[in-house]
Design a protein around this motif. Structure first.
Motif, PDB file in Angstrom:
ATOM      1  N   GLN A  63       0.827  -1.220   0.000  1.00  0.00           N
ATOM      2  CA  GLN A  63       0.000   0.000   0.000  1.00  0.00           C
ATOM      3  C   GLN A  63       0.852   1.257   0.000  1.00  0.00           C
ATOM      4  OE1 GLN A  63      -3.191   0.247   2.790  1.00  0.00           O
ATOM      5  NE2 GLN A  63      -4.126  -1.664   2.113  1.00  0.00           N
ATOM      6  N   THR A  64       1.944   1.252   0.749  1.00  0.00           N
ATOM      7  CA  THR A  64       2.761   2.462   0.860  1.00  0.00           C
ATOM      8  C   THR A  64       4.006   2.407  -0.014  1.00  0.00           C
ATOM      9  OG1 THR A  64       4.048   1.587   2.704  1.00  0.00           O
ATOM     10  CG2 THR A  64       2.022   2.800   3.251  1.00  0.00           C
ATOM     11  N   GLY A  65       4.458   1.201  -0.363  1.00  0.00           N
ATOM     12  CA  GLY A  65       5.703   1.065  -1.113  1.00  0.00           C
ATOM     13  C   GLY A  65       6.916   1.523  -0.318  1.00  0.00           C
ATOM     14  N   SER A  66       6.765   1.578   1.003  1.00  0.00           N
ATOM     15  CA  SER A  66       7.826   2.125   1.855  1.00  0.00           C
ATOM     16  C   SER A  66       9.025   1.202   2.001  1.00  0.00           C
ATOM     17  CB  SER A  66       7.275   2.418   3.253  1.00  0.00           C
ATOM     18  OG  SER A  66       6.902   1.209   3.906  1.00  0.00           O
ATOM     19  N   GLY A  67       8.800  -0.101   1.852  1.00  0.00           N
ATOM     20  CA  GLY A  67       9.849  -1.025   2.243  1.00  0.00           C
ATOM     21  C   GLY A  67      10.392  -1.916   1.154  1.00  0.00           C
ATOM     22  N   SER A  68      11.498  -2.551   1.526  1.00  0.00           N
ATOM     23  CA  SER A  68      12.111  -3.591   0.721  1.00  0.00           C
ATOM     24  C   SER A  68      11.655  -4.932   1.308  1.00  0.00           C
ATOM     25  CB  SER A  68      13.640  -3.458   0.803  1.00  0.00           C
ATOM     26  OG  SER A  68      14.259  -4.459   0.041  1.00  0.00           O
ATOM     27  N   THR A  69      11.483  -5.918   0.471  1.00  0.00           N
ATOM     28  CA  THR A  69      10.970  -7.219   0.908  1.00  0.00           C
ATOM     29  C   THR A  69      11.881  -7.852   1.956  1.00  0.00           C
ATOM     30  OG1 THR A  69       9.939  -7.581  -1.239  1.00  0.00           O
ATOM     31  CG2 THR A  69      10.334  -9.533   0.108  1.00  0.00           C
ATOM     32  N   ILE A  70      11.258  -8.418   2.974  1.00  0.00           N
ATOM     33  CA  ILE A  70      11.930  -9.237   3.980  1.00  0.00           C
ATOM     34  C   ILE A  70      11.444 -10.665   3.771  1.00  0.00           C
ATOM     35  CG2 ILE A  70      12.185  -9.729   6.448  1.00  0.00           C
ATOM     36  CD1 ILE A  70      11.443  -6.768   6.961  1.00  0.00           C
ATOM     37  N   ARG A  71      12.371 -11.617   3.748  1.00  0.00           N
ATOM     38  CA  ARG A  71      12.006 -13.040   3.654  1.00  0.00           C
ATOM     39  C   ARG A  71      12.576 -13.772   4.853  1.00  0.00           C
ATOM     40  NH1 ARG A  71      14.613 -15.749  -0.006  1.00  0.00           N
ATOM     41  NH2 ARG A  71      16.027 -14.082  -0.573  1.00  0.00           N
ATOM     42  N   LEU A  72      11.932 -14.874   5.221  1.00  0.00           N
ATOM     43  CA  LEU A  72      12.398 -15.731   6.301  1.00  0.00           C
ATOM     44  C   LEU A  72      12.581 -17.137   5.760  1.00  0.00           C
ATOM     45  CD1 LEU A  72       9.985 -14.571   9.153  1.00  0.00           C
ATOM     46  CD2 LEU A  72      12.281 -13.727   8.630  1.00  0.00           C
ATOM     47  N   GLY A  73      13.653 -17.816   6.192  1.00  0.00           N
ATOM     48  CA  GLY A  73      13.871 -19.160   5.685  1.00  0.00           C
ATOM     49  C   GLY A  73      14.976 -19.892   6.404  1.00  0.00           C
ATOM     50  N   LEU A  74      15.326 -21.041   5.826  1.00  0.00           N
ATOM     51  CA  LEU A  74      16.337 -21.930   6.384  1.00  0.00           C
ATOM     52  C   LEU A  74      17.564 -21.945   5.485  1.00  0.00           C
ATOM     53  CD1 LEU A  74      14.078 -25.011   7.263  1.00  0.00           C
ATOM     54  CD2 LEU A  74      14.649 -23.039   8.702  1.00  0.00           C
ATOM     55  N   PRO A  75      18.696 -21.446   5.963  1.00  0.00           N
ATOM     56  CA  PRO A  75      19.918 -21.530   5.155  1.00  0.00           C
ATOM     57  C   PRO A  75      20.454 -22.965   5.140  1.00  0.00           C
ATOM     58  CG  PRO A  75      20.382 -20.477   7.260  1.00  0.00           C
ATOM     59  CD  PRO A  75      18.900 -20.730   7.211  1.00  0.00           C
ATOM     60  N   LYS A  76      21.231 -23.269   4.119  1.00  0.00           N
ATOM     61  CA  LYS A  76      21.798 -24.621   3.986  1.00  0.00           C
ATOM     62  C   LYS A  76      22.668 -25.007   5.178  1.00  0.00           C
ATOM     63  CE  LYS A  76      21.871 -24.641  -1.075  1.00  0.00           C
ATOM     64  NZ  LYS A  76      21.224 -23.365  -1.329  1.00  0.00           N
ATOM     65  N   GLN A  77      23.300 -24.019   5.824  1.00  0.00           N
ATOM     66  CA  GLN A  77      24.211 -24.297   6.936  1.00  0.00           C
ATOM     67  C   GLN A  77      23.479 -24.664   8.224  1.00  0.00           C
ATOM     68  OE1 GLN A  77      23.851 -21.617   5.015  1.00  0.00           O
ATOM     69  NE2 GLN A  77      25.708 -20.392   4.909  1.00  0.00           N
ATOM     70  N   GLY A  78      22.159 -24.590   8.245  1.00  0.00           N
ATOM     71  CA  GLY A  78      21.392 -24.870   9.451  1.00  0.00           C
ATOM     72  C   GLY A  78      20.932 -23.588  10.124  1.00  0.00           C
ATOM     73  N   GLY A  79      20.097 -23.737  11.127  1.00  0.00           N
ATOM     74  CA  GLY A  79      19.507 -22.588  11.803  1.00  0.00           C
ATOM     75  C   GLY A  79      18.410 -21.975  10.955  1.00  0.00           C
ATOM     76  N   PHE A  80      18.199 -20.669  11.123  1.00  0.00           N
ATOM     77  CA  PHE A  80      17.194 -19.954  10.334  1.00  0.00           C
ATOM     78  C   PHE A  80      17.733 -18.571  10.027  1.00  0.00           C
ATOM     79  CE2 PHE A  80      16.261 -19.477  14.800  1.00  0.00           C
ATOM     80  CZ  PHE A  80      15.850 -18.173  14.973  1.00  0.00           C
ATOM     81  N   ALA A  81      17.070 -17.871   9.099  1.00  0.00           N
ATOM     82  CA  ALA A  81      17.639 -16.606   8.623  1.00  0.00           C
ATOM     83  C   ALA A  81      16.558 -15.605   8.263  1.00  0.00           C
ATOM     84  CB  ALA A  81      18.531 -16.855   7.407  1.00  0.00           C
ATOM     85  N   LEU A  82      16.953 -14.332   8.336  1.00  0.00           N
ATOM     86  CA  LEU A  82      16.172 -13.211   7.829  1.00  0.00           C
ATOM     87  C   LEU A  82      16.928 -12.698   6.610  1.00  0.00           C
ATOM     88  CD1 LEU A  82      14.601 -10.327   9.821  1.00  0.00           C
ATOM     89  CD2 LEU A  82      15.995  -9.848   7.824  1.00  0.00           C
ATOM     90  N   TYR A  83      16.244 -12.672   5.465  1.00  0.00           N
ATOM     91  CA  TYR A  83      16.857 -12.264   4.196  1.00  0.00           C
ATOM     92  C   TYR A  83      16.323 -10.900   3.770  1.00  0.00           C
ATOM     93  CZ  TYR A  83      18.102 -17.190   3.707  1.00  0.00           C
ATOM     94  OH  TYR A  83      18.618 -18.439   3.914  1.00  0.00           O
ATOM     95  N   THR A  84      17.205 -10.101   3.167  1.00  0.00           N
ATOM     96  CA  THR A  84      16.808  -8.845   2.544  1.00  0.00           C
ATOM     97  C   THR A  84      17.280  -8.874   1.093  1.00  0.00           C
ATOM     98  OG1 THR A  84      18.851  -7.682   3.127  1.00  0.00           O
ATOM     99  CG2 THR A  84      17.044  -7.583   4.723  1.00  0.00           C
TER     100      THR A  84
END
Length: 136
Positions: A63-84
């Protein structure tokens, strides 16, 4: 069943979270909650759209176009990640503020271990920066 705030409007996103292994799912849901809470308290962001991009939960500000996409997922190395978006300065800027506090993946992600508590204040800053990236 998962408890999440806010509830899932998109069944495909809910299914993606259900597919994550339990310890990583808890961390990813905590990041999800932090994204929604930060969006709600940040002027100019507006409502978030939660969808899948590349099979990962993604958060946009249509609606505002204010932001850049944030993604959440699982990196190959294990754990979890926040991607930009790797074409933004979000991760390099964040790394300059917190050079030794996080595990980084190039210009695109911050990685987390399942058992470690999330450092909420620095993460709020990163999320707020992503959600307002185009307002600069």
């Amino acid at each position: 069943m998962m408890q999440a705030f806010p509830s899932f409007d998109n069944p495909a996103v809910a299914a993606a979270y259900e597919s994550f292994p339990q310890p990583e799912r808890e961390g990813l849901l905590a990041l999800r909650d932090l994204i929604f809470a930060t969006a709600a308290e940040t002027p100019g962001v507006g409502p978030l759209e939660e969808c899948l991009k590349w099979g990962q939960p993604a958060y946009l500000t249509p609606q505002t176009g204010s932001g850049s996409t944030i993604r959440l997922g699982l990196p190959k190395q294990g754990g979890f990640a926040l991607y930009t978006n790797c074409r933004t300065t979000l991760i390099p800027d964040f790394r300059s503020l917190f050079p030794d506090d996080f595990q980084y993946e190039g210009n695109r992600a911050v990685h987390f271990k399942e058992a470690a508590p999330l450092p909420l204040d620095p993460l709020r800053l990163l999320i707020r920066s992503a959600l307002t990236y185009h307002l600069k």
